[in-house]
Scaffold this active site. Structure first.
Site, short mmCIF file in Angstrom:
data_model
loop_
_atom_site.label_atom_id
_atom_site.label_comp_id
_atom_site.label_asym_id
_atom_site.label_seq_id
_atom_site.Cartn_x
_atom_site.Cartn_y
_atom_site.Cartn_z
N LYS A 12 -12.63 -7.37 -7.96
CA LYS A 12 -13.08 -7.73 -6.62
C LYS A 12 -14.53 -8.16 -6.75
CE LYS A 12 -10.26 -4.67 -3.71
NZ LYS A 12 -9.28 -4.08 -4.62
N ASP A 61 -0.43 -0.05 -4.54
CA ASP A 61 -1.82 0.44 -4.58
C ASP A 61 -1.92 1.78 -3.87
OD1 ASP A 61 -4.52 0.78 -4.72
OD2 ASP A 61 -5.06 -1.08 -3.70
N LYS A 110 0.85 -1.19 0.00
CA LYS A 110 0.00 0.00 0.00
C LYS A 110 0.88 1.23 0.00
CE LYS A 110 -4.30 -1.24 0.42
NZ LYS A 110 -5.23 -0.77 -0.57
N GLU A 129 -1.73 0.39 -8.71
CA GLU A 129 -3.18 0.57 -8.83
C GLU A 129 -3.57 2.02 -8.59
OE1 GLU A 129 -5.54 -2.10 -6.32
OE2 GLU A 129 -4.04 -3.65 -6.64
N ASP A 170 -8.55 -0.41 -10.65
CA ASP A 170 -9.29 -1.15 -9.61
C ASP A 170 -10.63 -0.44 -9.39
OD1 ASP A 170 -10.25 -2.47 -7.39
OD2 ASP A 170 -8.69 -1.85 -6.02
#
Ligand code: 164
Ligand code: MG
Length: 323
Positions: free
Chosen positions: A236, A162, A134, A191, A214
């Site tokens: 997702k 991300d 992250k 992302e 995403d």
């Protein structure tokens, strides 16, 4: 004869799991079990706070409507609520056998800030080494240093990053500046670096760092297409919809030459094992993004292999409806 059971669950999370603007103390959702001709199919319906558009109450009402139709032998249409469509398609997929049993239990280990924890996990990871970090939570310079440190220390490592749309162009450029140029192509993708898709495209064009969509995949105007700098789409299912819809997006991605990464919306072990089965079936060459089980304090009904977390049995759950 058709039978249905609908359960409600609430599993405590590890301390300090933050989703956008709120702390997630428990993971709440529904489990559905369909029975027909002596066969069973299970599904998890757990809208993710701050990410799903629908609330759990809305998901429950829609699920009950669908279950009433199904148990009465009527035609039950695909729900417009993604979490409901996903969970019910899993239950139907197990009942009819279209969701294969074989699972891909590999997962790209998730690093939320402390690179030391990642070293041990990556050292023990067989085959392709891919981790997800992250970024955008702290200063861009710190993010850049962590990326350099990991890529320098582990020569066969590839990283997925991300930023969850947290950077302005200037901040994103600040990050890129700190990443050593020879490491940039070992960033498999970053992302959603910027607030808008156009800014993210510009960032990729100017820095040579590949990006992935995403949040964008769930927006109404999104279309899967090959674009310079775009390496992947992240899927997702709890936020996207039924297995059939995910399958279609994955096919479109593969046809456009993009990687499709099946990823978690922090489902319980039951939903996660089904995502691992979707990954083995639909994205066999790509390590899925499923390293979220350890954010919870227990598993639910079906264990994830090698997890030491206790498994909560279905008998411990509150029954919402049974017929
Ligand atoms: O994609 C993965 O590898 C794990 C899942 C993951 O990173 C996320 C799941 C759910 C919400 C977010 O916190 C985050 C994401 O933004 O992708
Ligand atoms: Mg993301």
């Amino acid at each position: 004869m058709r039978k249905v059971e609908l359960y409600r669950f609430s599993l405590p999370m590890e301390a300090g799991v933050i989703l956008r603007n709120q702390r997630l103390k428990t993971r709440d959702g529904l489990l559905v079990c369909l029975t027909e001709n002596g066969k069973q199919g299970w599904g998890e319906i757990s809208p993710l706070p701050e990410f799903s558009e629908e609330t759990l109450e809305e998901a429950e009402a829609a699920t009950l409507g669908w279950l009433h139709s199904w148990v009465n032998g009527e035609q039950a249409f695909e729900s417009a609520l993604p979490s409901v469509a996903f969970g019910l398609s899993c239950a139907m997929g197990e009942l009819s056998g279209f969701l294969p049993q074989k699972a891909d239990y590999r997962k790209a280990p998730l690093c939320n800030g402390d690179p030391d924890e990642l070293f041990a996990v990556l050292g023990a990871m067989p085959g392709e080494k891919v981790a997800k970090v992250k970024v955008g939570l702290y200063e861009a310079v710190r993010d850049g240093m962590i990326v350099n440190l990991l890529l320098e220390a582990i020569p066969d490592l590839k990283l997925r990053l991300d930023a969850n749309r947290s950077w302005t162009r200037a901040k994103a450029d600040g990050f890129a500046k700190y990443v050593q140029p020879q490491f940039r192509d070992r960033i498999q993708f970053l992302e959603e670096p910027c607030k808008t898709r156009d800014e993210s495209r510009d960032f990729s064009r100017e820095t040579g760092i590949a990006i992935a969509w995403d949040e964008s995949v769930r927006e109404a105007d999104f279309e899967v297409e090959a674009e310079p700098g775009v390496a992947a789409i992240v899927i997702k299912p709890t936020l996207v919809g039924s297995i059939q819809r995910c399958h279609m997006l994955i096919d479109q991605a593969h046809k456009a030459g993009l990687m499709a990464v099946i990823s978690s919306s922090i489902e319980t072990s039951l939903g996660l094992t089904q995502l691992a089965r979707m990954a083995a079936w639909l994205t066999p060459d790509t390590i899925p993004g499923l390293d979220t089980l350890s954010l919870m304090q227990s598993q639910l009904v079906r264990p994830w292999p090698d997890s030491e977390l206790p498994v909560l049995d279905v008998d411990a759950l509150e029954v919402v409806w049974r017929r």
